[in-house]
Design a protein around this motif. Structure first.
Motif, PDB file in Angstrom:
ATOM      1  N   THR A 181      -2.688   1.393  -3.849  1.00  0.00           N
ATOM      2  CA  THR A 181      -2.681   2.857  -3.084  1.00  0.00           C
ATOM      3  C   THR A 181      -4.504   3.833  -3.288  1.00  0.00           C
ATOM      4  OG1 THR A 181      -3.709   4.082  -6.066  1.00  0.00           O
ATOM      5  CG2 THR A 181      -1.914   4.049  -5.717  1.00  0.00           C
ATOM      6  N   CYS A 182      -4.706   4.661  -2.613  1.00  0.00           N
ATOM      7  CA  CYS A 182      -5.765   5.816  -2.448  1.00  0.00           C
ATOM      8  C   CYS A 182      -5.219   7.101  -3.281  1.00  0.00           C
ATOM      9  CB  CYS A 182      -5.560   6.140  -0.862  1.00  0.00           C
ATOM     10  SG  CYS A 182      -4.503   6.828  -0.232  1.00  0.00           S
ATOM     11  N   SER A 183      -5.306   6.439  -4.252  1.00  0.00           N
ATOM     12  CA  SER A 183      -5.103   7.612  -5.634  1.00  0.00           C
ATOM     13  C   SER A 183      -5.865   7.064  -7.047  1.00  0.00           C
ATOM     14  CB  SER A 183      -3.924   7.375  -5.936  1.00  0.00           C
ATOM     15  OG  SER A 183      -3.702   8.555  -7.317  1.00  0.00           O
ATOM     16  N   CYS A 218       1.142   7.400  -1.707  1.00  0.00           N
ATOM     17  CA  CYS A 218       0.621   8.049  -3.040  1.00  0.00           C
ATOM     18  C   CYS A 218       0.050   9.059  -2.863  1.00  0.00           C
ATOM     19  CB  CYS A 218      -0.662   7.328  -3.466  1.00  0.00           C
ATOM     20  SG  CYS A 218      -2.382   7.304  -2.871  1.00  0.00           S
ATOM     21  N   ASP A 244       0.726  -0.925   0.203  1.00  0.00           N
ATOM     22  CA  ASP A 244      -0.125   0.064   0.205  1.00  0.00           C
ATOM     23  C   ASP A 244       0.924   1.068   0.020  1.00  0.00           C
ATOM     24  OD1 ASP A 244      -2.122   2.075   0.612  1.00  0.00           O
ATOM     25  OD2 ASP A 244      -2.764   1.436   2.304  1.00  0.00           O
ATOM     26  N   GLU A 282      -0.535   6.927 -11.365  1.00  0.00           N
ATOM     27  CA  GLU A 282       0.063   5.958  -9.498  1.00  0.00           C
ATOM     28  C   GLU A 282      -0.813   4.879  -9.868  1.00  0.00           C
ATOM     29  OE1 GLU A 282       0.495   9.016  -6.375  1.00  0.00           O
ATOM     30  OE2 GLU A 282      -1.558   9.415  -7.230  1.00  0.00           O
ATOM     31  N   ASN A 283      -1.535   4.887 -10.470  1.00  0.00           N
ATOM     32  CA  ASN A 283      -2.609   3.128 -10.740  1.00  0.00           C
ATOM     33  C   ASN A 283      -2.155   2.319 -12.177  1.00  0.00           C
ATOM     34  OD1 ASN A 283      -3.068   4.145  -8.127  1.00  0.00           O
ATOM     35  ND2 ASN A 283      -5.392   5.069  -9.307  1.00  0.00           N
ATOM     36  N   GLN A 288       7.163   4.684  -5.976  1.00  0.00           N
ATOM     37  CA  GLN A 288       6.131   3.855  -6.061  1.00  0.00           C
ATOM     38  C   GLN A 288       6.469   2.762  -6.664  1.00  0.00           C
ATOM     39  OE1 GLN A 288       2.731   5.916  -7.885  1.00  0.00           O
ATOM     40  NE2 GLN A 288       2.262   6.490  -5.994  1.00  0.00           N
ATOM     41  N   TYR A 296      -0.777  -4.630  -5.439  1.00  0.00           N
ATOM     42  CA  TYR A 296      -0.116  -2.803  -5.441  1.00  0.00           C
ATOM     43  C   TYR A 296      -1.480  -2.026  -5.218  1.00  0.00           C
ATOM     44  CZ  TYR A 296       1.437   2.205  -7.031  1.00  0.00           C
ATOM     45  OH  TYR A 296       1.837   2.449  -7.182  1.00  0.00           O
ATOM     46  N   CYS A 313       5.622   8.678  -8.291  1.00  0.00           N
ATOM     47  CA  CYS A 313       5.699   8.190  -9.552  1.00  0.00           C
ATOM     48  C   CYS A 313       8.041   7.398  -9.111  1.00  0.00           C
ATOM     49  CB  CYS A 313       5.288   8.258 -10.740  1.00  0.00           C
ATOM     50  SG  CYS A 313       3.430   8.624 -10.750  1.00  0.00           S
TER      51      CYS A 313
END
Length: 383
Positions: free
Chosen positions: A337-339, A288, A285, A344-345, A316, A335, A313
């Motif tokens: 993220t809270c994005s 981000c 996690d 980022e994803n 990550q 993997y 980035c």
């Protein structure tokens, strides 16, 4: 404190935040030094400040300026309240409005109506397409309060009943079988028996749904590589039914409360400073932008810069590469993220697969506020 005095306090705090001081530090300092402010006053002022932070840009447009006073005027106008009743100059209320202030302000439009900086609004459109406006608007509102039912301590029905004994009303949420949405009594959670006994934990519904998607089988060896406060490590341990989760973080101080939380939850979580060996699942996690959770931490929306996002980035990608070396043959790397930003994803996963051809993508899911929780992304890869 009167409602007007609370607004005046918020005005002064917003000016400090605009000058660069972190919001949490400003609020904490004010709470400690303002002995006249009771717990309800502190909560109300905090809500006012966070309402302004969520709508920082549109409130300034509607209030006709970028000062704390103008932004709070904008917030009051957004609520449909009469500013004259607040800006009265009586007692500790804000000074009366001038004619110029009464005439200032307009309805926000464009990116200001989305409450996004221009450069971020462009990234949102590239990442979300038709979902851009709905997502941005959701991030302008207060987040709902969610709980995770700890299956190591009881069932959903038992947790709901236990919460009710302390005046907290909660109902199941469809995003996760362990998620409860709190509809009444949220401020009492931290003092409730259900919380103190480990029957429930505060955790967003989408965060729980991320854990639901992880391949966790009985006897699996699991590493939470970026554990932070440990919320997902605890959720994974509950899913394992008592199986152990190893927790690691590059900044160990973030895990300071995890041992006590694990003991309260009855969860088997072990902190490891230097992970070694091969795990069936390594969960990352990663740090981000937090763009999916800006209604909870809205300051990040205005502090983030394009160079900072680029640096994130790079971080990550490095975490993915290092964590991949800790996965057992045939195991999984996950993997999250809270994005809501593609770079980022999905783009991050695409780049990892390009440089790591021995891996394949099994699952990828982007959660948006329209799903009922915060914005989260999760991908599961297998070697």
């Amino acid at each position: 404190m009167t409602p007007a005095a609370r607004v005046q306090a918020a005005i002064e705090l917003i000016d400090q935040i605009a000058a660069g001081r972190p919001a949490e530090k400003v609020l904490t300092t004010w709470g400690r030094t303002s002995r006249y402010a009771g717990s309800k006053d502190r909560a109300a002022v905090r809500d006012l400040v966070f309402d302004a932070l969520r709508c920082w840009r549109s409130a300034a447009v509607l209030g006709g300026g970028e000062s704390g006073r103008s932004r709070m005027l904008g917030v009051i106008r957004q609520r449909g309240e009469d500013p004259e009743t607040i800006f009265s100059g009586q007692g500790h209320a804000p000074a009366e409005l001038s004619d110029a202030e009464r005439d200032a302000g307009r309805a926000p439009d464009g990116d200001a109506a989305l409450d996004l900086p221009d450069w971020l609004a462009a990234r949102f459109r590239d990442s979300l397409g038709a979902a851009t406006e709905a997502t941005a608007q959701a991030l302008r509102a207060r987040a709902e309060v969610f709980l995770r039912v700890n299956s190591l301590r009881g069932t959903v029905d038992q947790a709901v009943a236990q919460l009710a004994q302390d005046g907290i009303t909660a109902e199941p949420h469809p995003l996760s079988p362990t998620a409860l949405r709190v509809t009444e009594g949220a401020r009492a959670i931290a003092r409730s028996d259900a919380y103190l006994s480990g029957a429930v934990e505060l955790q967003d519904a989408a965060s729980q749904a991320v854990v639901d998607l992880l391949p966790l089988g009985s006897g699996s060896s699991v590493l939470d590589y970026c554990a932070g406060g440990g919320g997902k490590a605890l959720a994974m341990a509950a899913r394992l039914g008592g199986g152990r989760v190893d927790a690691h973080d590059a900044a160990p101080r973030r895990m300071a409360d995890l041992p006590a939380r694990a003991q309260r939850a009855g969860a088997n979580v072990r902190i490891v400073s230097e992970p070694r060996g091969a795990y069936d699942l390594v969960f990352c996690d990663v740090p981000c932008s937090g763009s999916g959770a800006w209604r909870r931490a809205p300051e990040g929306k205005w502090r983030l810069t394009a160079p900072q996002l680029a640096d994130l980035c790079v971080t990550q990608a490095g975490i993915l590469d290092r964590a991949a070396r800790l996965v057992a043959p045939g195991g999984c790397l996950s993997y999250a993220t809270c994005s809501v930003l593609a770079e980022e994803n999905a783009d991050q996963i695409r780049r990892f697969l390009e440089r790591s051809p021995d891996w394949r993508l099994e699952v990828a899911r982007q959660f948006l506020p329209s799903d009922g929780g915060d914005g989260f992304f999760v991908a599961v890869l297998r070697s």
